[in-house]
Design an enzyme around this catalytic site. Structure first.
Site, PDB file in Angstrom:
ATOM      1  N   GLU A  65       0.816  -1.217   0.000  1.00 32.60           N
ATOM      2  CA  GLU A  65       0.000   0.000   0.000  1.00 32.60           C
ATOM      3  C   GLU A  65       0.853   1.272   0.000  1.00 32.60           C
ATOM      4  O   GLU A  65       0.512   2.255  -0.643  1.00 32.60           O
ATOM      5  CB  GLU A  65      -0.894  -0.033   1.246  1.00 32.60           C
ATOM      6  N   ASP A  66       1.959   1.255   0.727  1.00 29.20           N
ATOM      7  CA  ASP A  66       2.706   2.492   0.973  1.00 29.20           C
ATOM      8  C   ASP A  66       4.135   2.530   0.439  1.00 29.20           C
ATOM      9  O   ASP A  66       4.856   3.495   0.692  1.00 29.20           O
ATOM     10  CB  ASP A  66       2.745   2.774   2.482  1.00 29.20           C
TER      11      ASP A  66
END
Length: 178
Positions: A65-66
């Site tokens: 996600e990051d």
């Protein structure tokens, strides 16, 4: 036991390298890696979870996600089961934020037991952090909205782990959401 420790340490190192340049949005700008390690710590120290796949997924839960990490990369290093768990707890960043938030509420009850544990510990860590301080750029209104949204997610995870749910309920009571 030695293989378990090697795999766990490999996972922590992998996440540390991936998150190395990231900081939390708190006033201290703590290193981002503190978050996934903290989620794993909640699972082990507070909830008594020692299931390796759950702990690996908790350490890796924000990597795709990051960071530039891919699901294929997770599978290559940690296997298909860990990939599946990380997929379950990863938001699709191609979707608008409000859609992602709604999907988390909607999909929470459909998650595997292992993914539910990671989600509960992640919410607990984030909510405690929000109680401690307001992130940079956040308003009090945004904090309250996050608590309300997180409670809706947690309510759809109920029946997963009494210890984590009790800890979350204490946080929600403190915010007058129960």
């Amino acid at each position: 036991m030695e293989e378990v420790l090697k795999m766990y340490t490999k996972c922590v190192n992998f996440a540390a390298v991936k998150h190395k340049d990231q900081r939390r949005k708190d006033q201290e700008q703590t290193p981002y890696i503190n978050h996934p390690i903290g989620v794993a710590y909640i699972l082990t120290a507070e909830a008594g979870i020692s299931d390796l796949p759950v702990l690996l997924a908790s350490i890796l839960h924000d990597t795709v996600e990051d960071t530039d990490t891919t699901f294929d990369e997770i599978e290559q290093h940690f296997g298909s089961h860990i990939r599946k768990l990380v997929e379950e707890v990863t938001d699709d960043k191609t979707l608008p934020k409000d859609v992602r938030k709604a999907k988390q509420i909607e999909n929470a009850s459909k998650s595997s037991h292992e993914a539910k544990l990671v989600k509960l510990a992640d919410k607990l860590y984030n909510l405690r952090d929000l109680q401690r301080c307001l992130p940079k750029g956040w308003t009090e209104k945004r904090r309250k909205e996050y608590f309300i949204w997180a409670k809706a997610v947690v309510d759809n995870l109920r029946g997963t782990n009494a210890i984590l749910e009790s800890s979350l309920d204490k946080v929600f009571r403190k915010q007058h959401l129960m």
